[in-house]
Design an enzyme around this catalytic site. Structure first.
Site, PDB file in Angstrom:
ATOM      1  N   ASN A 159       4.756   2.656  -6.350  1.00  0.00           N
ATOM      2  CA  ASN A 159       4.833   2.340  -7.774  1.00  0.00           C
ATOM      3  C   ASN A 159       3.663   2.868  -8.590  1.00  0.00           C
ATOM      4  O   ASN A 159       3.857   3.431  -9.665  1.00  0.00           O
ATOM      5  CB  ASN A 159       4.981   0.833  -7.984  1.00  0.00           C
ATOM      6  N   PRO A 183       0.831  -1.206   0.000  1.00  0.00           N
ATOM      7  CA  PRO A 183       0.000   0.000   0.000  1.00  0.00           C
ATOM      8  C   PRO A 183       0.867   1.258   0.000  1.00  0.00           C
ATOM      9  O   PRO A 183       1.957   1.274   0.572  1.00  0.00           O
ATOM     10  CB  PRO A 183      -0.792  -0.131   1.304  1.00  0.00           C
ATOM     11  N   ARG A 231      10.797  -2.708 -10.495  1.00  0.00           N
ATOM     12  CA  ARG A 231       9.346  -2.683 -10.320  1.00  0.00           C
ATOM     13  C   ARG A 231       8.673  -2.548 -11.680  1.00  0.00           C
ATOM     14  O   ARG A 231       9.218  -1.915 -12.594  1.00  0.00           O
ATOM     15  CB  ARG A 231       8.936  -1.489  -9.431  1.00  0.00           C
ATOM     16  N   GLN A 290       4.828  -2.895   5.935  1.00  0.00           N
ATOM     17  CA  GLN A 290       5.666  -3.554   4.934  1.00  0.00           C
ATOM     18  C   GLN A 290       4.759  -4.273   3.925  1.00  0.00           C
ATOM     19  O   GLN A 290       3.761  -3.726   3.480  1.00  0.00           O
ATOM     20  CB  GLN A 290       6.674  -4.464   5.631  1.00  0.00           C
ATOM     21  N   ARG A 317      14.800   9.245   8.377  1.00  0.00           N
ATOM     22  CA  ARG A 317      15.236   9.031   6.995  1.00  0.00           C
ATOM     23  C   ARG A 317      14.221   9.517   5.967  1.00  0.00           C
ATOM     24  O   ARG A 317      14.597   9.964   4.879  1.00  0.00           O
ATOM     25  CB  ARG A 317      15.508   7.536   6.792  1.00  0.00           C
TER      26      ARG A 317
END
Length: 263
Positions: free
Chosen positions: A169, A2, A253, A70, A125
Site C-alpha cells: 500500500n 511489511p 485499503r 502475513q 503465483r
C-alpha cells in the site's frame, strides 16, 4: 503488512547473523516440520532470499524454508542463549554458536525441496520481484501492457502480487503520486511518456526505499527510511503543486493522493 523492501531488509539481517555458520540447534513448532530438525543440525544457511513478501531460507543440504509473515509474523536475531521476553508464539528457531534467529507468530511455514521451488502455489503465483536487479523497466512495461493486466485499474493492480511481487500500500500510493496518476487509471489508457515513467517508478521507488535504510527521517513505515510524499500525510500541502493531500479508500485499503496534480 511489511512490503518488499522491509522483507528484504529482514533477510539481510538474518543472513548477517547466521549465514555460513553450522547450525547447532534447530526447532520447529509445527509437527510436519519436526522431521527436518535432525536433518539440519550441522548444516548451514547458504543465503536468505525473498520473493515479494515471502522469505526463503536456503540450507547447505538443498532444503529451503519457506515462510510468509502475513500480518503478524516477525523474525528476531538474538545472541545464542538469550530468551526474548515476548508474548508472541515461537514457530522456528535456527541456532548457531553465537547467534540465533527466531520466527514468531507466522503460520505459513513449509520446508521445500529444490523441485518444489517452482511448483509451490505462492511462488508460482507471484510475479517478478521489484527488488530483483535483473528486472528492467522494459519487462515491467511489457507486463503493464499484457492482456492480463492492461485493463486493470492501478488501485488493485499495484496490490496484486501476481503483477509485481513486493509492492504494497505505501508503495502503491507513493508510486502513483510520483507519476501523477490516480488509482483509477489503467495501463491501456496511458501515453508513451506516462507508461515509461510508471515502469521506472515501479522499480525505482521500492529500490530507493530498500537502499536508503540508513538515512534518518521522521516519516517511517515498517523501517522504510525514505521520505513519504503523500502516505499518511492527508491534510498537508503537496510539495509538488501546493494542493491538499486527501485520504480515501481504494481496493479496501487507505489511499492518499493529491487531486491537484494526480489526474
Amino acid at each position: 503488512m511489511p512490503e518488499g523492501p522491509e522483507i528484504r531488509r529482514a533477510a539481510d539481517n538474518l543472513e548477517a547473523a547466521i549465514k555460513g555458520k553450522p547450525l547447532t540447534d534447530v526447532w520447529f513448532a509445527f509437527p510436519q516440520l519436526k522431521t527436518y530438525q535432525s536433518q539440519l543440525i550441522g548444516q548451514h544457511v547458504t543465503h536468505v532470499g525473498t520473493r515479494g513478501k515471502a522469505l526463503l531460507t536456503h540450507f547447505s543440504n538443498d532444503l529451503t524454508l519457506y515462510s510468509h509473515n502475513q500480518l503478524y509474523g516477525v523474525w528476531r536475531v538474538v545472541d545464542t542463549g538469550e530468551e526474548p521476553q515476548t508474548t508472541r508464539v515461537l514457530r522456528v528457531k535456527l541456532q548457531t554458536a553465537d547467534k540465533t534467529i527466531l520466527l514468531y507468530s507466522a503460520s505459513d511455514i513449509e520446508m521445500l525441496r529444490p523441485e518444489q521451488l517452482t511448483t509451490h502455489p505462492f511462488l508460482q503465483r507471484v510475479g517478478p520481484d521489484v527488488l530483483d536487479p535483473n528486472l528492467t523497466p522494459e519487462v515491467v512495461k511489457e507486463r503493464l501492457l499484457s492482456p492480463r493486466f492492461r485493463n486493470r485499474q492501478f488501485a488493485g493492480l499495484l496490490l496484486d502480487q501476481a503483477f509485481l511481487a513486493g509492492l504494497g500500500n505505501y508503495l502503491r500510493v507513493e508510486i502513483l503520486w510520483q507519476v501523477g496518476l490516480t488509482g483509477n487509471h489503467k495501463a491501456k489508457d496511458l501515453n508513451a511518456a506516462q507508461l515509461d515513467a510508471l515502469a521506472h517508478a515501479l522499480l525505482e521507488i521500492p529500490r530507493f526505499s530498500y537502499a536508503t535504510r540508513g538515512q534518518v527521517d521522521e516519516n517511517k513505515h515498517h523501517g522504510a527510511l525514505f521520505r513519504f510524499k503523500v502516505f499518511h500525510r492527508d491534510g498537508e500541502l503537496c510539495e509538488r503543486c501546493g494542493g491538499i493531500i486527501e485520504k480515501t479508500t481504494l481496493s479496501s485499503r487507505p489511499f492518499y493522493w493529491c487531486p491537484g496534480c494526480q489526474h
